[in-house]
Write a protein that holds these residues in place. Structure first.
Motif, PDB file in Angstrom:
ATOM      1  N   PHE A  92       0.877  -1.380  -0.043  1.00 17.71           N
ATOM      2  CA  PHE A  92       0.095  -0.133  -0.002  1.00 17.71           C
ATOM      3  C   PHE A  92       0.913   1.219   0.061  1.00 17.71           C
ATOM      4  O   PHE A  92       0.508   2.261  -0.572  1.00 17.71           O
ATOM      5  CB  PHE A  92      -1.037   0.027   1.237  1.00 17.71           C
ATOM      6  CG  PHE A  92      -2.246  -0.767   1.289  1.00 17.71           C
ATOM      7  CD1 PHE A  92      -2.921  -0.931   0.076  1.00 17.71           C
ATOM      8  CD2 PHE A  92      -2.297  -1.682   2.092  1.00 17.71           C
ATOM      9  CE1 PHE A  92      -4.044  -1.601  -0.288  1.00 17.71           C
ATOM     10  CE2 PHE A  92      -3.740  -2.524   1.927  1.00 17.71           C
ATOM     11  CZ  PHE A  92      -4.359  -2.475   0.752  1.00 17.71           C
ATOM     12  N   GLU A  93       1.833   1.259   0.508  1.00 17.36           N
ATOM     13  CA  GLU A  93       2.877   2.544   0.797  1.00 17.36           C
ATOM     14  C   GLU A  93       3.532   2.503  -0.555  1.00 17.36           C
ATOM     15  O   GLU A  93       3.670   3.633  -1.036  1.00 17.36           O
ATOM     16  CB  GLU A  93       3.927   2.195   1.851  1.00 17.36           C
ATOM     17  CG  GLU A  93       3.205   2.071   3.355  1.00 17.36           C
ATOM     18  CD  GLU A  93       4.441   2.018   4.337  1.00 17.36           C
ATOM     19  OE1 GLU A  93       5.504   1.744   3.982  1.00 17.36           O
ATOM     20  OE2 GLU A  93       4.110   2.139   5.606  1.00 17.36           O
ATOM     21  N   GLN A  94       4.066   1.664  -1.158  1.00 22.95           N
ATOM     22  CA  GLN A  94       4.645   1.586  -2.530  1.00 22.95           C
ATOM     23  C   GLN A  94       3.669   2.270  -3.615  1.00 22.95           C
ATOM     24  O   GLN A  94       4.262   2.758  -4.588  1.00 22.95           O
ATOM     25  CB  GLN A  94       5.231   0.228  -2.840  1.00 22.95           C
ATOM     26  CG  GLN A  94       6.050  -0.588  -1.892  1.00 22.95           C
ATOM     27  CD  GLN A  94       7.037   0.312  -1.192  1.00 22.95           C
ATOM     28  OE1 GLN A  94       7.703   0.850  -1.880  1.00 22.95           O
ATOM     29  NE2 GLN A  94       7.053   0.190   0.149  1.00 22.95           N
ATOM     30  N   LEU A  95       2.552   1.992  -3.502  1.00 21.49           N
ATOM     31  CA  LEU A  95       1.530   2.329  -4.708  1.00 21.49           C
ATOM     32  C   LEU A  95       0.759   3.480  -4.077  1.00 21.49           C
ATOM     33  O   LEU A  95      -0.174   3.602  -4.823  1.00 21.49           O
ATOM     34  CB  LEU A  95       0.418   1.113  -4.577  1.00 21.49           C
ATOM     35  CG  LEU A  95       0.965  -0.214  -4.917  1.00 21.49           C
ATOM     36  CD1 LEU A  95       0.007  -1.291  -4.991  1.00 21.49           C
ATOM     37  CD2 LEU A  95       1.426  -0.077  -6.561  1.00 21.49           C
ATOM     38  N   ALA A  96       1.256   4.203  -3.115  1.00 17.73           N
ATOM     39  CA  ALA A  96       0.168   5.267  -2.550  1.00 17.73           C
ATOM     40  C   ALA A  96       0.017   6.308  -3.642  1.00 17.73           C
ATOM     41  O   ALA A  96      -0.981   7.291  -3.852  1.00 17.73           O
ATOM     42  CB  ALA A  96       0.882   5.949  -1.358  1.00 17.73           C
ATOM     43  N   ASP A  97       1.046   6.478  -4.636  1.00 13.92           N
ATOM     44  CA  ASP A  97       0.832   7.674  -5.673  1.00 13.92           C
ATOM     45  C   ASP A  97       0.024   7.186  -6.723  1.00 13.92           C
ATOM     46  O   ASP A  97      -0.021   7.886  -7.600  1.00 13.92           O
ATOM     47  CB  ASP A  97       2.110   8.260  -6.086  1.00 13.92           C
ATOM     48  CG  ASP A  97       3.220   7.143  -6.562  1.00 13.92           C
ATOM     49  OD1 ASP A  97       3.019   5.627  -6.326  1.00 13.92           O
ATOM     50  OD2 ASP A  97       4.055   7.540  -7.364  1.00 13.92           O
ATOM     51  N   VAL A  98      -0.045   5.754  -6.892  1.00 13.58           N
ATOM     52  CA  VAL A  98      -1.036   5.129  -7.936  1.00 13.58           C
ATOM     53  C   VAL A  98      -2.478   5.021  -7.583  1.00 13.58           C
ATOM     54  O   VAL A  98      -3.336   5.758  -8.446  1.00 13.58           O
ATOM     55  CB  VAL A  98      -0.431   3.709  -8.302  1.00 13.58           C
ATOM     56  CG1 VAL A  98      -1.326   3.175  -9.572  1.00 13.58           C
ATOM     57  CG2 VAL A  98       1.109   3.919  -8.601  1.00 13.58           C
ATOM     58  N   VAL A  99      -2.850   4.771  -6.467  1.00 15.16           N
ATOM     59  CA  VAL A  99      -4.272   4.741  -6.302  1.00 15.16           C
ATOM     60  C   VAL A  99      -4.443   4.692  -4.366  1.00 15.16           C
ATOM     61  O   VAL A  99      -3.434   4.150  -3.802  1.00 15.16           O
ATOM     62  CB  VAL A  99      -4.812   3.117  -6.791  1.00 15.16           C
ATOM     63  CG1 VAL A  99      -4.075   1.961  -5.954  1.00 15.16           C
ATOM     64  CG2 VAL A  99      -6.288   3.331  -6.393  1.00 15.16           C
ATOM     65  N   PRO A 100      -5.329   5.278  -4.152  1.00 11.70           N
ATOM     66  CA  PRO A 100      -5.727   5.459  -2.570  1.00 11.70           C
ATOM     67  C   PRO A 100      -6.178   4.000  -1.993  1.00 11.70           C
ATOM     68  O   PRO A 100      -6.361   2.963  -2.931  1.00 11.70           O
ATOM     69  CB  PRO A 100      -6.726   6.343  -2.265  1.00 11.70           C
ATOM     70  CG  PRO A 100      -7.259   6.569  -3.609  1.00 11.70           C
ATOM     71  CD  PRO A 100      -6.521   6.416  -4.889  1.00 11.70           C
ATOM     72  N   ASN A 101      -5.846   3.854  -0.790  1.00 11.56           N
ATOM     73  CA  ASN A 101      -6.046   2.473  -0.393  1.00 11.56           C
ATOM     74  C   ASN A 101      -7.111   2.646   0.886  1.00 11.56           C
ATOM     75  O   ASN A 101      -7.327   3.842   1.328  1.00 11.56           O
ATOM     76  CB  ASN A 101      -4.960   1.603   0.041  1.00 11.56           C
ATOM     77  CG  ASN A 101      -4.007   2.233   1.053  1.00 11.56           C
ATOM     78  OD1 ASN A 101      -4.484   2.702   2.183  1.00 11.56           O
ATOM     79  ND2 ASN A 101      -2.903   2.926   0.738  1.00 11.56           N
TER      80      ASN A 101
END
Length: 328
Positions: A92-101
């Motif tokens: 989730f941290e790695q993808l935070a700028d791709v999509v909110p979780n």
């Protein structure tokens, strides 16, 4: 072909719904659903003075249960729930700028009933936003294997997407593809469906949004995993809508060995079944003569041997350590 809706993280479906399994008594939280691996709890509002301090939330607890071929097996795999939760949080941290979780908090209770994560499930639980989940499994494939391979062998396509001739088990695809599936109830199979079925159910714009987000998540994660010597062959994601904001949110687990196929890059060899960082030891044993289990029959699978449990545990921990660079 239609899409069905089933409970997922952020959904509740009535008291004690889902699997009939033992659950924990967690002060301030009331059990509402059990899936193959995860248990969902909602705030026990009287215990919290009428409202949860973090808003409309659900507590998701990852158990150590392991499932294969639509059966929940015994015994459990020690530390599996912690490995899945911690790996999801890392992704989730790695993808935070791709999509909110959907993660709201993993803070552990200072005292029972304060609305935070109870200390008895610390490390394998998280408080998340309650979402209206889309009734579709969002699958991205960068390599051909599993149910996608079976479809390709039968038709040359996967969920209606034509693929080049001559591909084999483990072949890398020319580009990643979006191959959605139905959300099956516990004990039933997911079923691959074409993009048109998703568009018909959810609308063209929503379907395209889910496809684009799924492929964006896969592309980022595939690049990260490859940098750590691991191939991300495919992954299954779930999205929902935050009813308060209308925002499309990534929910449930993400990029764990239960929802994704991870292969050691240095052992990748198209044309055969690939070694993987998941419960392959469990599947291999269940389908071996040693287990004596008839997969096509009505009998439940036998208990897993201790060595299969231990090797499976080690594989989950290795996946976490190799991807994150840290130990649990």
């Amino acid at each position: 072909m239609t899409l069905s809706s089933g409970p997922a993280a952020g959904h509740s479906s009535g008291p004690a719904a889902g699997l009939d399994v033992a659950t924990l008594d967690l002060p301030g939280w009331r059990h509402v659903y059990s899936g193959k691996v995860r248990d969902l709890y909602e705030p026990s509002l009287p215990a919290l003075g009428g409202a949860h301090p973090l808003g409309d939330v659900v507590l998701v607890v990852a158990s150590d249960r392991v499932s294969a071929y639509d059966h929940v097996l015994s015994p459990e795999i020690p530390d599996k729930g912690t490995a899945l939760t911690q790996l999801s949080l890392w992704w989730f941290e790695q993808l935070a700028d791709v999509v909110p979780n959907h993660v709201v908090s993993v803070e552990v209770s200072a005292e029972p009933g304060d609305g935070l994560v109870p200390d008895v499930v610390a490390g394998r639980a998280m408080i998340v936003r309650r979402l209206d989940m889309y009734p579709v499994e969002c699958v991205a494939r960068g390599y051909l294997t599993g149910s996608g391979l079976a479809e390709y062998r039968a038709s040359g396509e996967v969920t209606g997407i034509p693929l080049p001739p001559g591909l084999v088990d483990g072949s890398r695809l020319p580009e990643p593809i979006f191959t959605p599936a139905t959300k099956a109830e516990v004990g039933e199979h997911d079923e691959n469906v074409p993009f048109s079925a998703v568009a018909e159910r959810l609308g063209e714009d929503v379907a395209a949004r889910l496809r684009d987000l799924t492929l964006a998540v896969y592309s980022r994660a595939e690049e990260i995993a490859r940098g750590r010597g691991i191939i991300l062959a495919d992954t299954k994601l779930e999205f929902g809508v935050d009813p308060a904001t209308g925002e499309v949110v990534l929910g449930d687990e993400v990029l764990t060995p239960d929802s994704s196929r991870f292969w050691p890059a240095d052992q990748w060899q198209p044309g055969r079944s690939q070694p993987s960082f998941d419960k392959q030891f469990v599947r291999d044993w269940l389908t071996s003569p040693e287990s004596g289990w008839d997969r096509a029959g009505d009998a439940a699978p036998p208990s897993l041997p201790a060595d299969v449990v231990e090797r499976t545990r080690d594989r989950y921990l290795e996946a976490y350590e190799r991807l994150t660079g840290t130990s649990l």
